[in-house]
Structures are given as C-alpha cells and as structure tokens.
Enzyme design. Sequence first.
Site, PDB file in Angstrom:
ATOM      1  N   HIS A  38      -4.040   5.142  10.839  1.00 46.48           N
ATOM      2  CA  HIS A  38      -2.948   6.083  11.016  1.00 46.48           C
ATOM      3  C   HIS A  38      -3.418   7.306  11.798  1.00 46.48           C
ATOM      4  O   HIS A  38      -4.601   7.646  11.816  1.00 46.48           O
ATOM      5  CB  HIS A  38      -2.329   6.497   9.680  1.00 46.48           C
ATOM      6  CG  HIS A  38      -3.297   7.044   8.676  1.00 46.48           C
ATOM      7  ND1 HIS A  38      -4.188   6.255   7.996  1.00 46.48           N
ATOM      8  CD2 HIS A  38      -3.499   8.300   8.218  1.00 46.48           C
ATOM      9  CE1 HIS A  38      -4.907   6.982   7.167  1.00 46.48           C
ATOM     10  NE2 HIS A  38      -4.519   8.244   7.294  1.00 46.48           N
ATOM     11  N   HIS A  86       0.826  -1.205   0.000  1.00 46.35           N
ATOM     12  CA  HIS A  86       0.000   0.000   0.000  1.00 46.35           C
ATOM     13  C   HIS A  86       0.864   1.261   0.000  1.00 46.35           C
ATOM     14  O   HIS A  86       1.788   1.412   0.802  1.00 46.35           O
ATOM     15  CB  HIS A  86      -0.920   0.015   1.224  1.00 46.35           C
ATOM     16  CG  HIS A  86      -1.927   1.113   1.182  1.00 46.35           C
ATOM     17  ND1 HIS A  86      -3.094   1.020   0.468  1.00 46.35           N
ATOM     18  CD2 HIS A  86      -1.932   2.342   1.750  1.00 46.35           C
ATOM     19  CE1 HIS A  86      -3.789   2.141   0.603  1.00 46.35           C
ATOM     20  NE2 HIS A  86      -3.092   2.959   1.371  1.00 46.35           N
ATOM     21  N   HIS A 106      -7.377   7.464  12.625  1.00 52.10           N
ATOM     22  CA  HIS A 106      -8.511   7.040  11.802  1.00 52.10           C
ATOM     23  C   HIS A 106      -8.033   5.953  10.852  1.00 52.10           C
ATOM     24  O   HIS A 106      -6.835   5.743  10.660  1.00 52.10           O
ATOM     25  CB  HIS A 106      -9.128   8.213  11.043  1.00 52.10           C
ATOM     26  CG  HIS A 106      -8.295   8.761   9.945  1.00 52.10           C
ATOM     27  ND1 HIS A 106      -7.271   9.649  10.169  1.00 52.10           N
ATOM     28  CD2 HIS A 106      -8.320   8.560   8.600  1.00 52.10           C
ATOM     29  CE1 HIS A 106      -6.712   9.988   9.026  1.00 52.10           C
ATOM     30  NE2 HIS A 106      -7.318   9.337   8.050  1.00 52.10           N
ATOM     31  N   ASP A 149      -4.678  17.854   9.389  1.00 53.88           N
ATOM     32  CA  ASP A 149      -6.081  17.479   9.242  1.00 53.88           C
ATOM     33  C   ASP A 149      -6.269  16.936   7.828  1.00 53.88           C
ATOM     34  O   ASP A 149      -5.719  17.475   6.864  1.00 53.88           O
ATOM     35  CB  ASP A 149      -7.002  18.685   9.441  1.00 53.88           C
ATOM     36  CG  ASP A 149      -7.132  19.099  10.898  1.00 53.88           C
ATOM     37  OD1 ASP A 149      -6.403  18.516  11.732  1.00 53.88           O
ATOM     38  OD2 ASP A 149      -7.938  19.986  11.196  1.00 53.88           O
TER      39      ASP A 149
END
Length: 399
Positions: free
Chosen positions: A301, A264, A337, A307
């Site tokens: 992560h 990934h 998240h 943000d």
Amino acid sequence: MAYYHKLGTFPQKRHTQFRQEDGSLYAEQLVGTLGFSGLSSLLYHKNPPTRITRIGEPIPYAHKIAEGIKLAPHHLKTLDQTITGSDYLNARKTMMLNNDVAISICNPSERKMDYYYKNGHADEVVFVHEGSGVLLSQMGKLEFREGDYIVIPRTIIHQFHFNDGPVRLLITESFSPIETPRRYRNHFGQLLEHSPFCERDIRAPHELIEYTEGGEHLVQIKKDGLLHQYYYDFSPFDVVGWDGYFYPYALSIYDFEPITGRIHQPPPVHQTFEAHNFVICSFVPRLFDYHPQAIPAPYNHSNVDSDEVLYYVAGDFMSRKGVDRASFTVHPGGIPHGPHPGTVEASIGKKETHEYAVMIDTFKPLYLTEEAVGLMDRNYPMSWLEHGPGGSRAADLSD
C-alpha cells in the site's frame, strides 16, 4: 478521557468556600484544555499553586533535525545501542517529530526522580515496553507495569518511580489532546460495545499523596525547547481532593481486544488513541483471516498522505524480516511499502499471530533527528530485493 473520577475531599458545590482546619481557604485550581470548553478537573490545594519562590535559568532541551535525509523507508535499531541516561529527562532521546507529535525513546538508569516534571506544551503517552513502578502526580498514585500506555495530560505535575530491573519506554508527545477514537464513543462519551477496550480496562489514580515536608521543591517544566526551573517551598503534591475528567490514566496493550474478519483488516481496526493529525494503534496477538482464500499478510500500500511508524515490542512480526524488538520502521508518505519477499506465501494457511507492536500514523511528514540517523540500518530500503538485507543485490542508502 471520557468518564468522571474523584479522589479525596472537596466541597459540595464548585467555586464555594472550602476551609482548612486553621480556617484558611483551600486553593481551588481548574486544570483543563480548550479554554473552558475541553476536559477539566478541579483541584484543591493546601497552598496556592501560584506561590513560586524563585525561577532558575532555563536549560536547553531540544533536538536537531537531520538534514539531507533521502525519501526512503527507514529502520532504526535501538535495542543494543548505548542510549541510556541517568534520569528520566536525560535519558529521553527524540527520534522523529513534526508540528503535531514527537516520538522518543527513554531508558533511564535511575530509579527515582529527585525533581518534579510537567510538560507545559504536550500530552504524553508513555508506553512501558519494559519495567514497572508507580506514577506519582497531583492526582494521586497510579501503578504501572510492562505493556501499559500511561496517558499524562499536559501541565500535570508528576514523578516516575521505577522498580528494580530494566526500563525501556516509548514516549509520544502530542501537541493536541489525546483522546479515545471517536468512532468507538457514543455522543455521551461512553465507549461503545464494539470498541476494542472499555472503561473497565482504564486505570485511574487511586490514592492521594500526602507530603508535608518543607524545603525547596523543583518542578522542571518542558516548553519551547527548554526545561524551565520553578522552585516552591512546598510539595506540589499538596492536593487534598479533586474531581473531573482530566487526569493521568493507564491502559494495557494486553487488554486491547483485536478486531478480525474473513479477509485482511486495515490498520484502523487497531486504533487505540487519536489526536490532531495522528493516531496510535496496537498490534496484538489475534486470529488471522478465515476466508478460505485469505492472505493474512498485509497487501502493498501507498501512504499518499501519511507517514507510518511501527515500534516492535515482542513476537515475530510476520511481514518483516531482520527487524528486532525495540526497532522502529518508518515508511514515509509518497512511496509504497508492503511485506518482505516470501512473507506473503509464508502467511497463507497460518491461523494466528503472537506479535505486539505500537503503530503511530501521522498525516503530516515526520522528520528524523540526528540521534535517529545514528541508529539507522542503511540497507533497509533495499530489503525487498529477493536476496534481502546484506545480500549481493543490497545497496547502502548512502550510495
């Protein structure tokens, strides 16, 4: 912007005499950034651009930052909301902002602007989620279509003319110059071979606009929370020629070539633009990772100093459930998240994705506006529970 472009007629040497048919001089104007050290263009006008006939009263044009917002992931649902406005400026609704960037949606119902507009404080990146038409500016005509990023440098006077059909725009205002990623440019400014797009994908204005009609022309200038009303007795589209590096241009998300790997790849491989303290990235259809044990879904992560905002354009975003097109997800720095329950296992063995999304990562906290709060999915912060949003274990953010 990193390559030279020119249109129309202008003198062989800069800052030399260039005369009209009646013998009067064309008015030369330098437009650029960073004093005299940034990108710039030289424009040649029939009329001095300083010739103002009157200045009207400024119109308040600001947003209200919401107070008391909890530190939590947010989901803003804009698809089915009645948030359209009559024209391009009235329809613009700011969702979130900080001192570096403001992020807005805009779904205008009027096809043409009967005034001219320029942002006196920020570059604008207008992502065309739905719609098509032409951008008219001092630099000429630039046709646009669904999927285009339209980059409009600050102070460029322009109008949007939209074709028939729905119009849905995502607008990012940058209070520093918008640039292509530095790691994809050589020291001459040319995009490198491993860049996910190149100069061939960038569309510049191609035809000057010749307006000779008289009468009063209104230019609305956005600056310091106001729309300033400037009136001229000539069209600001009176440029007969220009050259330089400073101009509006379009780049389609459909021309962005994804970078993939055996495992990934992190979000920076999707980067499309950069500015001071934030980046804009493009998620596009791509092959998944090809390591035999690869997990295509992103890992959990924590954004410890940024943000992350995702605007969903089309397709089935593999790591999210219950998120529709034209939605924002906002994951603030300081909390982790990651993919929703079940999406990690479900991603294993899949070969490709057909999603489109725009991501904006900021390196300073974003603040939601009061209009954004009205579009908030209150159950989203608990959507990582196994029962998912709306289930028996979900709670309301206002609890």
